[in-house]
Design a protein around this motif. Structure first.
Motif, mmCIF file in Angstrom:
data_model
loop_
_atom_site.group_PDB
_atom_site.id
_atom_site.type_symbol
_atom_site.label_atom_id
_atom_site.label_comp_id
_atom_site.label_asym_id
_atom_site.label_seq_id
_atom_site.Cartn_x
_atom_site.Cartn_y
_atom_site.Cartn_z
ATOM 1 N N PRO A 1 -67.281 22.543 29.522
ATOM 2 C CA PRO A 1 -67.307 23.525 30.612
ATOM 3 C C PRO A 1 -65.999 24.297 30.726
ATOM 4 O O PRO A 1 -65.991 25.473 30.976
ATOM 5 N N THR A 2 -64.883 23.620 30.565
ATOM 6 C CA THR A 2 -63.605 24.316 30.678
ATOM 7 C C THR A 2 -62.908 24.268 29.349
ATOM 8 O O THR A 2 -62.944 23.264 28.648
ATOM 9 N N SER A 3 -62.272 25.289 28.988
ATOM 10 C CA SER A 3 -61.615 25.306 27.691
ATOM 11 C C SER A 3 -60.171 25.767 27.880
ATOM 12 O O SER A 3 -59.873 26.600 28.721
ATOM 13 N N ARG A 4 -59.281 25.175 27.141
ATOM 14 C CA ARG A 4 -57.874 25.550 27.245
ATOM 15 C C ARG A 4 -57.415 26.095 25.905
ATOM 16 O O ARG A 4 -57.939 25.703 24.868
ATOM 17 N N PRO A 5 -56.414 26.896 25.927
ATOM 18 C CA PRO A 5 -55.886 27.385 24.652
ATOM 19 C C PRO A 5 -55.196 26.237 23.903
ATOM 20 O O PRO A 5 -54.667 25.318 24.531
ATOM 21 N N GLY A 6 -55.218 26.280 22.605
ATOM 22 C CA GLY A 6 -54.535 25.254 21.813
ATOM 23 C C GLY A 6 -55.320 23.971 21.726
ATOM 24 O O GLY A 6 -54.834 22.973 21.217
ATOM 25 N N GLN A 7 -56.519 23.973 22.239
ATOM 26 C CA GLN A 7 -57.361 22.787 22.128
ATOM 27 C C GLN A 7 -58.701 23.233 21.605
ATOM 28 O O GLN A 7 -59.133 24.338 21.865
ATOM 29 N N ASN A 8 -59.333 22.410 20.885
ATOM 30 C CA ASN A 8 -60.719 22.741 20.619
ATOM 31 C C ASN A 8 -61.548 21.493 20.416
ATOM 32 O O ASN A 8 -61.034 20.416 20.111
ATOM 33 N N LEU A 9 -62.805 21.666 20.611
ATOM 34 C CA LEU A 9 -63.709 20.529 20.570
ATOM 35 C C LEU A 9 -64.745 20.764 19.487
ATOM 36 O O LEU A 9 -65.283 21.856 19.359
ATOM 37 N N GLU A 10 -64.937 19.741 18.744
ATOM 38 C CA GLU A 10 -65.932 19.857 17.678
ATOM 39 C C GLU A 10 -66.894 18.698 17.847
ATOM 40 O O GLU A 10 -66.477 17.575 18.123
ATOM 41 N N TYR A 11 -68.143 18.995 17.734
ATOM 42 C CA TYR A 11 -69.117 17.918 17.882
ATOM 43 C C TYR A 11 -69.872 17.741 16.571
ATOM 44 O O TYR A 11 -70.484 18.680 16.064
ATOM 45 N N VAL A 12 -69.732 16.559 15.995
ATOM 46 C CA VAL A 12 -70.415 16.290 14.727
ATOM 47 C C VAL A 12 -71.722 15.587 15.070
ATOM 48 O O VAL A 12 -71.736 14.414 15.430
ATOM 49 N N SER A 13 -72.792 16.331 14.977
ATOM 50 C CA SER A 13 -74.039 15.760 15.476
ATOM 51 C C SER A 13 -74.578 14.661 14.565
ATOM 52 O O SER A 13 -75.225 13.738 15.022
ATOM 53 N N THR A 14 -74.268 14.733 13.257
ATOM 54 C CA THR A 14 -74.823 13.712 12.367
ATOM 55 C C THR A 14 -74.243 12.343 12.653
ATOM 56 O O THR A 14 -74.960 11.342 12.663
ATOM 57 N N SER A 15 -72.922 12.286 12.907
ATOM 58 C CA SER A 15 -72.342 10.966 13.150
ATOM 59 C C SER A 15 -72.120 10.715 14.634
ATOM 60 O O SER A 15 -71.502 9.721 15.008
ATOM 61 N N LYS A 16 -72.604 11.623 15.477
ATOM 62 C CA LYS A 16 -72.499 11.460 16.926
ATOM 63 C C LYS A 16 -71.066 11.217 17.367
ATOM 64 O O LYS A 16 -70.745 10.222 18.018
ATOM 65 N N ILE A 17 -70.217 12.125 16.945
ATOM 66 C CA ILE A 17 -68.818 11.974 17.327
ATOM 67 C C ILE A 17 -68.285 13.301 17.842
ATOM 68 O O ILE A 17 -68.570 14.359 17.275
ATOM 69 N N CYS A 18 -67.547 13.228 18.929
ATOM 70 C CA CYS A 18 -66.857 14.413 19.440
ATOM 71 C C CYS A 18 -65.430 14.380 18.949
ATOM 72 O O CYS A 18 -64.770 13.342 19.052
ATOM 73 N N ILE A 19 -64.972 15.455 18.423
ATOM 74 C CA ILE A 19 -63.581 15.488 17.999
ATOM 75 C C ILE A 19 -62.848 16.526 18.831
ATOM 76 O O ILE A 19 -63.192 17.705 18.840
ATOM 77 N N TRP A 20 -61.883 16.041 19.531
ATOM 78 C CA TRP A 20 -61.112 16.909 20.427
ATOM 79 C C TRP A 20 -59.743 17.073 19.809
ATOM 80 O O TRP A 20 -59.014 16.093 19.647
ATOM 81 N N LYS A 21 -59.427 18.273 19.433
ATOM 82 C CA LYS A 21 -58.144 18.510 18.774
ATOM 83 C C LYS A 21 -57.181 19.192 19.735
ATOM 84 O O LYS A 21 -57.544 20.178 20.371
ATOM 85 N N ILE A 22 -55.997 18.645 19.834
ATOM 86 C CA ILE A 22 -54.976 19.245 20.694
ATOM 87 C C ILE A 22 -53.772 19.511 19.800
ATOM 88 O O ILE A 22 -53.276 18.590 19.145
ATOM 89 N N ASN A 23 -53.348 20.713 19.722
ATOM 90 C CA ASN A 23 -52.249 21.026 18.814
ATOM 91 C C ASN A 23 -50.942 20.381 19.251
ATOM 92 O O ASN A 23 -50.170 19.923 18.447
ATOM 93 N N ARG A 24 -50.690 20.389 20.530
ATOM 94 C CA ARG A 24 -49.398 19.891 20.990
ATOM 95 C C ARG A 24 -49.495 19.404 22.435
ATOM 96 O O ARG A 24 -50.058 20.090 23.283
ATOM 97 N N ILE A 25 -48.982 18.239 22.680
ATOM 98 C CA ILE A 25 -48.872 17.772 24.060
ATOM 99 C C ILE A 25 -47.402 17.504 24.298
ATOM 100 O O ILE A 25 -46.782 16.737 23.559
#
Lengths: 936, 364
Positions: free
Chosen positions: B265-289
């Protein structure tokens, strides 16, 4: 040198020209091109003479390239390779040590006999070279030479030289000498004395250990591991000097050091030192698990052994074996195994929490093993059992199909281990009945229902529901279902009679599986004859199951401890089981293990034999296998029998099963039996021939000799219900074996076949055994088998023993019978009187035997007739002093001639018989035959 | 060889293949690196750890000499590799894997694919790998730090390198006498050229390192304090080391099997979410914290039907990350000295610290 499109012939021609060029640079470039082609697999062997020509050069690079070429192609051109020998020998004396080493190394790699002859002298010099690089290369070269010609190495005293340089000042030379000697010791045909170590040598090795390269350290550590210290103190000093190796970054060095230390721990008696050592080993072993997954895997397999041998070492390190989510699966599975081995009542809570997490992971194999591990925990640590069970119940609630199934299987084991403790969970299990589709899980569930039938109100319904799909189940489930229903019946006889009836008739009538049918019949009989006994048998108390499962045999474990860090420790198998020709390891550091690895295999083989032997012998008479030699024969027989083409028994059973009735309804049985024989009489080959043979019996009474009444050869008990009685007779001068097959089993039999072992008279069946097939229960069938004396001959003791194997749809049975001698007498046994005389004289007197035959009241003529009918012919007779002297002859099927002199005194029922034969052993038998004939 | 290749190709899951196999009478051992398989065969009961170490070492030697490990390099340097393997093993006996010792014996030319990064430089990397398992309540269930000091040496003639380590370093807790503020290693091991005596006495790693890459020390610390962990994730991620930042954070979150899609629902810059439906995994990538900061993600999982156990399927979460210039254990290198035989030549020294995740797992 990139690969180019290779126009082969043209290129070779070009290279040839370049190789013979005068310019050095051009030559070198050409050789490089040749080598480049060679290393990518192109055939440049045709350039052999040209390349050899370049060998004599001062340029080291060029020389090296030529050597490379030689190593590759010398074997294909041995005659040409000889041309290189002179340069080799010269190079071995080159002032440059690199060239000397290179020459000796290359020579060792050329596996051409003629070259090895020239190798000895230079090699001897190089072993004593002033430069260590040359010496270490020469040390390896001895091993190479040994591989080509071990005799030569021993004759030339190279082993002696190798042992000398064990004290070399250069550690790398020592390491290579050690490696070389170890290798020679392993492969030598007579390894004794090749590499005997004493405290002196070990000391030298330990000194070199600190200074040589990591790889050299491994060679040395592996050699030390095979040394048996003479005293506790020596072992301690070895430990002291090897322990620092544990902090080496090379996992192979560490593992070899671990091997040495584990061996020394067996010898050291001082508990304090053992304890210290254990504490040093623990972090090292754990650190191995931080390496690459491949090393982790090897380490885990080794740790698995160490944990079984000395669980105390890693007692407190269980966390190191917790699984990481990104471990490869092969590492995960190994870790699980070790976790279980290390689990104790103090850490079980942690372990269980981990296992519970694992059981929800994605990888099916891993999840299954985790669930199984929870069960093993419960069985191993009693205090944890309850927790394990509740964990398993939680897992069952997840309804993940394979988790539920695996859980059911382990819960069965838990019930076995702790009977009457966790039955409260049965209802939960029952809820998940429908999701079970694997035979293991189904069988386990059925077992549980049967075992606790009295507490499961609807046990009958549950089992009935399984029974509905009976035909689709595997045998395992069917067997379990049968037993469970019988248990249920014994516990609740009132309302389950129908159920037990239907399962019994299902298994006995509609199943093709002999195990199932047999078990069904046993239960049926038990239940109908003595329900009390049935109760005792079926509901007997079960022995508890063992605490720890999957443990290795202690002897195997000890042997594997000597092989830590080798492939054997990864496979958990002795090296002899996967490597051919691996000779015994030198010394066994563990004193109580007195067998070497190859001895172990022998022992194992013996074991296999002794295991097989009773299996072969059991159904037969104990005398069949009296000597090892004979047992081997029996095994042959077994092997042969296995090749019998089996008549498919299923059709037979399908035909007869409906008529099979359990005991008690013999009327119907009889009727159906007759019906069967009526039906079958017309079309079964077996029956027809049976009929014919009985016909021929009737008509041939005149010409055939008498035969003894049939006796039981194979009792029903030995024959699993098959009874065979039989006798031998001689009809129309053919030996017949007349047998009656009686089926006392509860099922039809079919697929009869017969085979003889080799015997003294070479008798073999002249035709196939024809027995009515299938033979319904409680029916008999006659069969007559013609024999011919054309088979292989093996002298038996007694001579007339015949070992027979009969096969049917149930099993193979072995028994032996004695062939009556008289059926072996042939019709052309009559000699001319002159011939008789000559023979009589020729046979020495010590081959004569005299016997009395009592109670023969018949007249002289009657006796003569009787004997003649049995092919004992009177050659001449005369009357001396009121005594009738009959001179007779007879001949065996195998042409042994027997001469007889029979004195008959009228009025005296006792006859005097003198027998003579060149083979005196047959005479007692012939006497028996006379007795039989005359008394018949 | 053909059989071996066939087995490898056949295998369903190549990364998960145990490194040994037996085909007929022949034993195979192999490792995979950069998509290349290094394998060897034996007909005897060889030592697997030895073999694997050796294969790895050969791969390193090839990489050091040719600059890179790739199919192209191997093809280009076939003659050279053939020669060097002959020098490394004589008749199966490993002689040496040290490049310095090998160099004088090698005459083939090497086609370097990539030149090393200038000459006369020594890079020291202190690398820590964190393996942590958090329980549902944020407590640490199991933790371990695997640290190593790696040196890339581009100075010829084996300069003597001295690394100073903290004085309060203790090894193996059973030796610890009463004080616990020092850095305590459970175990450590060293490259063969390290002088062990000096380490024992002075806490100095002193060695003459041949040119190339080498791991000079490995250490292991088990059981770390929860305050040390750079990243925490409950339903959110938090960081405790201030002033630093974490890079390339990847959060893997398994989702229930019944999930049909995932929306953010909310998205921030420098982050992205990928959903791999075959293996049922969400991958949330954050460039820098950045240190001391926290970031959150709200996921909406859509499904037609949720079962009771669906909640349990969100388990476990794992995080991959990298924190430069930070070590979790406070292990540090106090000084780096290089005594070069060639006086007057300046050797550039570089020291890097990095902590990255090994297996960083959060259970829900």
């Amino acid at each position: 040198m990139k690969e180019k499109p290779f126009h082969h012939r043209g290129e070779i021609f070009e290279l040839k020209a370049e190789l013979n060029s005068d310019k050095k640079d051009k030559k070198k470039e050409a050789v490089k091109k040749v080598i480049a082609s060679m290393t990518v697999g192109k055939d440049v062997s045709s350039l052999f003479p040209d390349v050899i020509n370049c060998m004599q050069t001062e340029n080291l690079e060029l020389k090296k390239l030529v050597y490379l070429y030689l190593m590759n192609y010398a074997k294909t051109q041995p005659d040409m390779a000889i041309l290189a020998v002179n340069t080799f020998v010269k190079d071995c004396e080159d002032p440059n040590p690199l060239i000397r080493a290179l020459a000796v190394r290359t020579m060792g790699c050329i596996r051409v006999d003629k070259i090895t002859e020239y190798l000895c002298e230079p090699l001897r010099k190089c072993l004593k070279d002033e430069d260590p690089y040359v010496r270490k290369t020469a040390a390896v070269c001895v091993a190479k030479l040994h591989d080509i010609n071990s005799q030569l190495v021993e004759d030339q005293g190279f082993l002696e030289s190798l042992r000398e340089i064990l004290s070399d000042s250069n550690p790398m030379v020592v390491a290579n000498a050690v490696a070389s000697l170890s290798e020679i010791h392993k492969t030598s045909p007579n390894p004794t004395g090749v590499f005997d170590m004493n405290s002196g040598t070990v000391n030298k090795l330990l000194t070199a250990l600190n200074e040589c390269t990591e790889w050299g350290q491994i060679f040395i550590l592996d050699a030390i591991a095979e040394y048996q210290p003479v005293s506790d103190r020596e072992a301690q000093s070895i430990v002291e000097r090897v322990t620092p190796r544990l902090s080496h970054a090379n996992a192979a060095v560490v593992l070899s050091a671990v091997k040495v230390l584990m061996q020394m721990m067996e010898i050291i008696k001082n508990d304090q030192i053992i304890d210290q050592l254990s504490r040093k080993l623990a972090p090292t072993l754990v650190t191995l698990l931080s390496s690459e997954p491949e090393i982790q895997y090897v380490s885990l397999r080794n740790i698995n052994l160490i944990v079984q041998k000395r669980p105390e070492i890693l007692r407190n390190e269980i966390k190191a074996f917790f699984v990481k989510y990104n471990d490869p699966i092969y590492v995960k599975l190994e870790k699980l195994d070790i976790m279980i081995r290390l689990s104790t009542s103090s850490n079980i809570a942690q372990v269980l929490a981990e296992l519970k997490e694992y059981a929800t992971e994605v990888d099916v194999d891993f999840v299954r093993k985790s669930v199984r591990a929870i069960g093993r925990c419960a069985i191993k640590v009693e205090q944890a059992a309850e927790k394990c069970v509740s964990t398993l119940i939680d897992l069952i609630q997840t309804k993940v199909n394979y988790v539920v199934q695996e859980a059911v299987v382990v819960i069965r084991d838990i019930f076995r281990k702790y009977p009457n403790k966790y039955e409260s969970i049965i209802s939960t299990l029952c809820e998940n009945l429908d999701s079970l589709d694997e035979p293991d899980a189904k069988a386990s569930m059925i077992w549980i229902v049967g075992e606790y039938a009295e507490r499961i109100d609807n046990a009958d319904e549950l089992l009935q529901s399984f029974l509905d799909g009976f035909h689709d189940e595997t045998t395992q489930v069917q067997l379990q279902l049968l037993t469970a229903i019988v248990k249920l019946f014994l516990k609740r006889p009132a309302d389950t009679q129908d159920l037990v009836q239907s399962v019994l008739s299902l298994v006995t009538q509609e199943s093709d599986n002999p195990d199932l049918r047999d078990r069904g019949y046993i239960y049926w009989r038990l239940l109908s004859t003595d329900p009390a006994a049935a109760k005792e048998v079926v509901l007997a108390e079960k022995p508890l199951i063992a605490e720890e499962t999957d443990l290795l045999e202690p002897t195997l474990l000890d042997e594997l401890m000597c092989h830590i860090s080798t492939l054997a420790s990864v496979y958990h198998k002795p090296p002899s089981s996967f490597v051919e020709g691996n000779s015994p390891i030198r010394k066994l550091p563990i004193p109580r293990e007195s067998t070497t690895s190859s001895d172990n295999t022998d022992a194992a083989e013996n074991q296999v034999q002794t295991q097989q032997q009773p299996a072969a012998a059991a159904p037969a008479q104990p005398t069949v296998i009296s000597t090892p030699q004979e047992s081997a024969v029996a095994m042959d027989l077994l092997g042969d029998l296995a090749s019998f083409d089996s008549t498919p028994s299923t059709t037979a059973n399908d035909m007869y099963a409906p008529n099979v009735q359990p005991a008690g309804s013999s009327v119907i049985d009889l009727l159906s039996g007759t019906l069967d024989s009526l039906q079958m009489g017309g079309n079964t080959a077996g029956n027809q021939s049976g009929g014919l043979s009985s016909l021929s019996d009737m008509f041939s009474t005149g010409t055939s000799t008498f035969s003894e009444p049939k006796v039981v050869w194979l009792s029903a008990a030995q024959g699993k219900g098959l009874e065979i009685s039989g006798t031998f007779s001689l009809r129309q001068n053919v030996v017949h074996m007349d047998m009656t097959f009686t089926n006392n089993a509860m099922q039809a039999m079919g697929g009869f076949a017969i085979q003889f072992n080799k015997n003294s008279f070479g008798l073999v069946p002249a035709a196939q055994l024809e027995v009515r097939s299938p033979l319904p229960p409680r029916q008999s069938a006659d069969s007559s088998l013609q024999l011919k004396p054309l088979g292989a001959i093996l002298k038996m003791d007694p001579l007339n023993k015949l070992q027979i194997a009969i096969k049917n749809s149930i099993d193979v049975f072995y028994f032996d019978v004695l062939i009556p001698y008289h059926v072996l007498f042939v019709e052309d046994g009559k000699l001319e009187s002159r011939e008789f005389l000559t023979q009589w004289k020729e046979i020495p007197n010590n081959s004569e035997r005299s016997f009395d035959i009592n109670n023969v009241p018949a007249s002289s003529d009657a006796i003569e007739n009787k004997l003649k009918m049995s092919n004992v012919f009177t050659v001449a007779k005369r009357n001396v002093d009121g005594q009738n002297m009959h001179y007779m002859s007879l001949k065996f099927t195998n042409n042994i001639l027997v001469l007889a002199e029979l004195k008959i005194q009228s009025g005296n029922p006792t006859l005097k018989l003198a027998l003579k034969s060149s083979i005196a052993e047959v005479l007692p038998g012939v006497y028996q035959a006379f007795e039989l004939i005359l008394h018949s | 060889m053909d059989q071996f290749c066939a087995k490898i190709v056949q295998s369903r899951n190549r990364d998960q293949l145990a490194p040994f196999l037996t085909v007929g009478e022949t034993q195979y051992a192999f490792i995979a690196q950069n998509g290349l398989y290094f394998g060897c065969t034996s007909s005897s009961d060889f030592a697997p750890a030895f073999t694997i170490e050796l294969l790895q070492r050969i791969a390193t030697v090839i990489k050091d000499c040719c600059g890179e490990l790739s199919e192209e390099v191997i093809r280009a340097n076939f003659v050279f590799i053939n020669e060097i393997i002959l020098e490394i093993c004589d008749f199966g006996y490993v002689q040496t894997t040290s490049i310095d010792a090998l160099k004088p014996c090698i005459y083939s030319d090497v086609e370097m694919v990539k030149q090393p990064e200038g000459s006369k430089e020594v890079y020291v990397d202190l690398r820590e790998k964190l393996n942590v398992v958090f329980g549902a309540n944020g407590s640490i269930i199991n933790s371990e730090i695997n640290g190593c000091i790696e040196i890339k040496n581009y100075v010829q003639d084996s300069p003597e390198i001295n690394l100073g380590l903290p004085d309060d370093l203790v090894i193996n807790s059973i030796d610890r006498l009463g004080y616990d503020h020092g850095i305590c290693l459970n175990d450590c091991n060293f490259h063969e050229s390290v002088e062990l005596d000096r380490f024992e006495k002075e806490r100095v790693i002193s060695m003459r390192l041949p040119e190339g890459e080498a791991t000079v020390m490995n250490y292991r610390i088990s059981g770390i304090d929860s305050n040390c962990c750079p990243l925490r994730l409950f339903p959110f991620i938090e960081q405790s080391a201030s002033g630093n930042y974490a890079m390339n954070v990847i959060v893997r979150m398994p989702v229930p099997k019944a999930t049909t899609s995932v929306s953010l629902p909310t998205s921030r810059p420098g982050q992205n979410l990928e959903y791999v439906s075959t293996s049922k995994i969400c991958i949330w990538k954050i460039n820098r914290i950045y240190g001391g900061s926290h970031t959150a993600i709200f996921l909406k999982l859509n499904s037609d039907e949720w079962s009771k156990s669906s909640r349990k399927e969100i388990n476990p979460l794992s995080i991959d990350f990298e924190v430069p210039m930070f070590t979790c254990s406070k292990f540090r290198i106090t000084y780096l000295k290089i005594n070069n035989a060639l006086k007057g030549s300046n050797v550039n020294r570089w020291l890097r610290l990095v902590t990255h995740s090994g297996s960083y797992e959060i259970r829900m």
